[in-house]
Design an enzyme around this catalytic site. Sequence first.
Site, PDB file in Angstrom:
ATOM      1  N   LYS A 162      -5.374   3.220  -2.957  1.00 24.26           N
ATOM      2  CA  LYS A 162      -4.697   2.553  -1.845  1.00 24.26           C
ATOM      3  C   LYS A 162      -5.624   2.405  -0.635  1.00 24.26           C
ATOM      4  O   LYS A 162      -5.509   1.432   0.121  1.00 24.26           O
ATOM      5  CB  LYS A 162      -3.419   3.313  -1.471  1.00 24.26           C
ATOM      6  CG  LYS A 162      -2.338   3.250  -2.540  1.00 24.26           C
ATOM      7  CD  LYS A 162      -1.893   1.828  -2.844  1.00 24.26           C
ATOM      8  CE  LYS A 162      -0.689   1.780  -3.769  1.00 24.26           C
ATOM      9  NZ  LYS A 162      -0.243   0.400  -4.067  1.00 24.26           N
TER      10      LYS A 162
ATOM     11  N   TYR B 230      -4.729   8.361  -6.517  1.00 28.21           N
ATOM     12  CA  TYR B 230      -3.809   7.349  -5.994  1.00 28.21           C
ATOM     13  C   TYR B 230      -4.197   6.961  -4.566  1.00 28.21           C
ATOM     14  O   TYR B 230      -4.286   5.768  -4.242  1.00 28.21           O
ATOM     15  CB  TYR B 230      -2.384   7.887  -6.031  1.00 28.21           C
ATOM     16  CG  TYR B 230      -1.368   6.994  -5.368  1.00 28.21           C
ATOM     17  CD1 TYR B 230      -1.064   5.747  -5.892  1.00 28.21           C
ATOM     18  CD2 TYR B 230      -0.700   7.404  -4.206  1.00 28.21           C
ATOM     19  CE1 TYR B 230      -0.127   4.928  -5.285  1.00 28.21           C
ATOM     20  CE2 TYR B 230       0.236   6.598  -3.602  1.00 28.21           C
ATOM     21  CZ  TYR B 230       0.530   5.355  -4.136  1.00 28.21           C
ATOM     22  OH  TYR B 230       1.446   4.548  -3.537  1.00 28.21           O
TER      23      TYR B 230
ATOM     24  N   SER C 179       0.854  -1.178   0.000  1.00 23.13           N
ATOM     25  CA  SER C 179       0.000   0.000   0.000  1.00 23.13           C
ATOM     26  C   SER C 179       0.894   1.234   0.000  1.00 23.13           C
ATOM     27  O   SER C 179       1.842   1.340  -0.777  1.00 23.13           O
ATOM     28  CB  SER C 179      -0.942  -0.039   1.204  1.00 23.13           C
ATOM     29  OG  SER C 179      -1.769   1.093   1.249  1.00 23.13           O
TER      30      SER C 179
END
Length: 276
Positions: free
Chosen positions: A150, A146, A132
């Site tokens: 994650k 992004y 992660s």
Amino acid sequence: MNKTVLITGTSSGFGAATANYFAAKGWNVIATMRDTGKDGNLDKSENIFVTQLDVQDKNSIDKAIAEGINHFGNIDVVVNNAGYGLFGIFESASREAIQTQFDVNVFGAMDVTRAVLPHFRSQKSGTIINISSGAGAIGFPMASIYSSSKFALEGWTEGLRYELTSLGIVAKIIEPGGALQTSFINRMGDEGLGLQLIEDYLPFLEQIGKVYGGMQGAADADAVEKVVQAIYEAATDGTDRLRYSPTNDIKPILEARRNTSEEEYQAFTNNIFLSK
């Protein structure tokens, strides 16, 4: 028999360093990448087997897993490392760009995991390690897409671990904060080249660019080594620990996120990202 790890995205960065580290520790390594011609960062070792795997191509996933098992006899650990960061203003990103971000960072890891679980179930053991980011716990400006990918990866991993415990399978998360110290930062720029420039955001972009410049300068100089060692620890410590956050640069914000009130956390991050 030596244990075997399959790692995605091993052409560079954390993936290549992790493959070399496990091999040096005596593990068999199935080092996978989209283009096997880009294996120059891997050590020449008889216990590193390079094969093609594109996390956006299910057939290549199935083929790589089958080839790895055929070559070494089994797989004990999977490291879902392949990923990239779409870095820029949300409004400037196309739907297609956002879809690709999730296809790689989330659905790719899911597809690799789904493909290896029958093997893990048959041997009643296995470890899944998902790479992660500190941005998997914290929403960063210019990284909202992004970060959201994650966040999804972390939520899925946390739920998945409950399902797999009774089968002897463990799911874990690594939260690097030092991605800026690897070639990942270059990919962030490359992937963002197609983003539309919206001039209204220019003052914010200038200000946040200075913030990130300072953060990059403060990143752990040995971030790659710390992350690789955390991945190895997660694979070998025999615990059901869920999260590993190995780099110091991200720890103050993670501490604020997880151990202070919402008001305190917001004030803390506002001071970092919105201060003039």
